[in-house]
Design a protein around this motif. Structure first.
Motif, PDB file in Angstrom:
ATOM      1  N   ILE A  52       0.844  -1.202   0.000  1.00  0.00           N
ATOM      2  CA  ILE A  52       0.000   0.000   0.000  1.00  0.00           C
ATOM      3  C   ILE A  52       0.878   1.250   0.000  1.00  0.00           C
ATOM      4  O   ILE A  52       0.632   2.200  -0.748  1.00  0.00           O
ATOM      5  N   LEU A  53       1.919   1.245   0.841  1.00  0.00           N
ATOM      6  CA  LEU A  53       2.846   2.382   0.911  1.00  0.00           C
ATOM      7  C   LEU A  53       3.544   2.614  -0.419  1.00  0.00           C
ATOM      8  O   LEU A  53       3.673   3.742  -0.884  1.00  0.00           O
ATOM      9  N   ARG A  54       3.996   1.516  -1.036  1.00  0.00           N
ATOM     10  CA  ARG A  54       4.689   1.612  -2.316  1.00  0.00           C
ATOM     11  C   ARG A  54       3.772   2.188  -3.395  1.00  0.00           C
ATOM     12  O   ARG A  54       4.177   3.058  -4.167  1.00  0.00           O
ATOM     13  N   LEU A 171      15.915   2.932  -7.526  1.00  0.00           N
ATOM     14  CA  LEU A 171      15.174   4.088  -7.023  1.00  0.00           C
ATOM     15  C   LEU A 171      13.683   3.798  -6.869  1.00  0.00           C
ATOM     16  O   LEU A 171      13.055   4.210  -5.896  1.00  0.00           O
ATOM     17  N   GLY A 172      13.113   3.090  -7.845  1.00  0.00           N
ATOM     18  CA  GLY A 172      11.674   2.838  -7.819  1.00  0.00           C
ATOM     19  C   GLY A 172      11.271   1.483  -7.293  1.00  0.00           C
ATOM     20  O   GLY A 172      10.129   1.293  -6.870  1.00  0.00           O
ATOM     21  N   ALA A 173      12.215   0.536  -7.294  1.00  0.00           N
ATOM     22  CA  ALA A 173      11.861  -0.829  -6.900  1.00  0.00           C
ATOM     23  C   ALA A 173      12.732  -1.397  -5.786  1.00  0.00           C
ATOM     24  O   ALA A 173      12.483  -2.506  -5.314  1.00  0.00           O
ATOM     25  N   GLY A 174      13.735  -0.641  -5.350  1.00  0.00           N
ATOM     26  CA  GLY A 174      14.637  -1.116  -4.314  1.00  0.00           C
ATOM     27  C   GLY A 174      14.053  -0.984  -2.915  1.00  0.00           C
ATOM     28  O   GLY A 174      12.988  -0.393  -2.715  1.00  0.00           O
ATOM     29  N   GLN A 175      14.775  -1.534  -1.937  1.00  0.00           N
ATOM     30  CA  GLN A 175      14.342  -1.492  -0.537  1.00  0.00           C
ATOM     31  C   GLN A 175      15.518  -1.175   0.379  1.00  0.00           C
ATOM     32  O   GLN A 175      16.660  -1.494   0.058  1.00  0.00           O
ATOM     33  N   ILE A 176      15.217  -0.537   1.497  1.00  0.00           N
ATOM     34  CA  ILE A 176      16.198  -0.311   2.557  1.00  0.00           C
ATOM     35  C   ILE A 176      15.586  -0.844   3.850  1.00  0.00           C
ATOM     36  O   ILE A 176      14.532  -0.366   4.279  1.00  0.00           O
ATOM     37  N   PRO A 182      10.615   4.069  -2.606  1.00  0.00           N
ATOM     38  CA  PRO A 182       9.596   5.098  -2.879  1.00  0.00           C
ATOM     39  C   PRO A 182       8.835   5.525  -1.621  1.00  0.00           C
ATOM     40  O   PRO A 182       8.487   6.699  -1.469  1.00  0.00           O
ATOM     41  N   ALA A 183       8.578   4.571  -0.717  1.00  0.00           N
ATOM     42  CA  ALA A 183       7.874   4.889   0.536  1.00  0.00           C
ATOM     43  C   ALA A 183       8.736   5.793   1.414  1.00  0.00           C
ATOM     44  O   ALA A 183       8.230   6.725   2.054  1.00  0.00           O
ATOM     45  N   ILE A 184      10.040   5.524   1.436  1.00  0.00           N
ATOM     46  CA  ILE A 184      10.964   6.356   2.214  1.00  0.00           C
ATOM     47  C   ILE A 184      11.006   7.776   1.646  1.00  0.00           C
ATOM     48  O   ILE A 184      10.971   8.760   2.387  1.00  0.00           O
ATOM     49  N   ILE A 185      11.071   7.862   0.324  1.00  0.00           N
ATOM     50  CA  ILE A 185      11.085   9.168  -0.341  1.00  0.00           C
ATOM     51  C   ILE A 185       9.789   9.920  -0.052  1.00  0.00           C
ATOM     52  O   ILE A 185       9.787  11.129   0.193  1.00  0.00           O
ATOM     53  N   LEU A 186       8.666   9.189  -0.059  1.00  0.00           N
ATOM     54  CA  LEU A 186       7.367   9.796   0.258  1.00  0.00           C
ATOM     55  C   LEU A 186       7.382  10.422   1.655  1.00  0.00           C
ATOM     56  O   LEU A 186       6.926  11.558   1.847  1.00  0.00           O
TER      57      LEU A 186
END
Length: 333
Positions: A52-54, A171-176, A182-186
């Protein structure tokens, strides 16, 4: 004694009602989450919540920029086309510079910078027409929506542009730490816009301009400058979203971003921002995004017909507008 007790109870009841009215969206969201937890076993899982976040991140970045614009009493319908143009510019710039001998890794960074500059110039142009000639932002950005899509289609010749380095997909599909980038950037965009709107002179100026432009002008606020900056900000947010979506699919296309302006505006309105300007909160938009994301996800899990989903979204927007309007009327009375 009875009268005093009765007055206290009445006052407590009024305060409770006031708080419930203020947080009605959060209460409805909580009810939906509880219902969906029992209705679908796959809803309240870490994977689904991150999904949902993504999904909401792409339109969410734009929604925060749109919040500023709507609070200022304006609107921007061209943001979806800027998303498309961003991906096309990044792909074409990367390809051209790589052909000229530049490293593809450096070329894509240049492409990203160029796309942000172009987005900023679009916002500057929209704001200039708005303030110089007093043309309604609705008309300007509706026209620009078609112009920008047309430019994206012409320069890409109607085909997807795929000249991008493999790492760009991160950038668009990676995870940390298992959290989608994308959720982190949001969340970063949310934090920046939240601070700007709540703790800076510019944020207070936006509210003043949206509430009463003439009073703001008499107070020494440069109304035209504030509105132009708002139009630039939402375009930059759109370019950021364009970077994320082109990274996810590893291409740029003039078809990207279509209809995204409606999702962004829906989140802002559902979050309690008034289309009349001067009223709204960035936090409200964040809740509106989550609300819309949960609703869409819930309907998908329950296999609700796609066309019925459009009806539900439309009714949600109408309901949100009615609630906001009624609350404003009560305040004025």
């Amino acid at each position: 004694m009875r009268t005093l007790t009765s007055t206290k109870l009445s006052s407590s009841s009024f305060d409770l009602k006031k708080k419930l009215n203020k947080h009605v969206l959060e209460i409805i969201l909580l009810v939906i989450v509880i219902v969906m937890t029992f209705a679908s076993s796959g809803f309240l899982t870490g994977e689904n919540l991150l999904n949902i976040l993504r999904n909401m991140a792409l339109q969410g970045c734009i929604a925060f920029g749109m919040t500023i614009v709507i609070i200022a009493g304006e609107i921007d319908l061209s943001i979806g086309s800027t998303v498309a143009l961003t991906g096309v510019i990044i792909g074409l710039t990367t390809g051209k510079l790589a052909d000229a001998g530049m490293s593809m890794d450096v070329a894509v960074i240049v492409g990203i910078l160029v796309s942000f500059i172009v987005a900023g110039l679009i916002g500057l142009f929209n704001g200039w027409i708005l303030t110089k000639y007093k043309v309604p932002s609705f008309i300007i950005t509706l026209a620009m929506l078609n112009v920008i899509y047309g430019i994206a289609a012409v320069i890409s010749k109607g085909f997807p542009v795929t000249t991008l380095p493999s790492w760009y997909n991160v950038l668009g599909a990676g995870q940390i730490f298992s959290i989608p980038i994308p959720a982190i950037i949001l969340l970063i965009v949310f934090a920046i816009i939240f601070v700007v709107m709540n703790y800076t002179t510019f944020g207070r100026s936006v509210y003043a301009v949206g509430g009463n432009p003439e009073s703001a002008r008499l107070s020494g606020i440069h109304v035209s400058r504030v509105k132009i900056i708002c139009m630039v900000i939402v375009q930059l947010c759109s370019a950021l979203s364009g970077v994320l979506v082109s990274s996810q699919v590893m291409s740029g296309s003039f078809n990207f971003g279509k209809g995204w302006e409606m999702i962004a505006i829906s989140s802002v309105i559902i979050g309690g921002t008034s289309l009349f300007g001067g009223v709204g909160k960035v936090w409200g938009t964040f809740i509106g995004l989550i609300f819309l994301g949960v609703i869409i996800n819930a309907m998908t899990l329950l296999n609700v017909n796609e066309y019925i989903q459009y009806i539900v979204r439309g009714l949600l927007i109408l309901t949100a507008v009615l609630i906001t309007t009624i609350q404003l009327m009560k305040k004025r009375n």
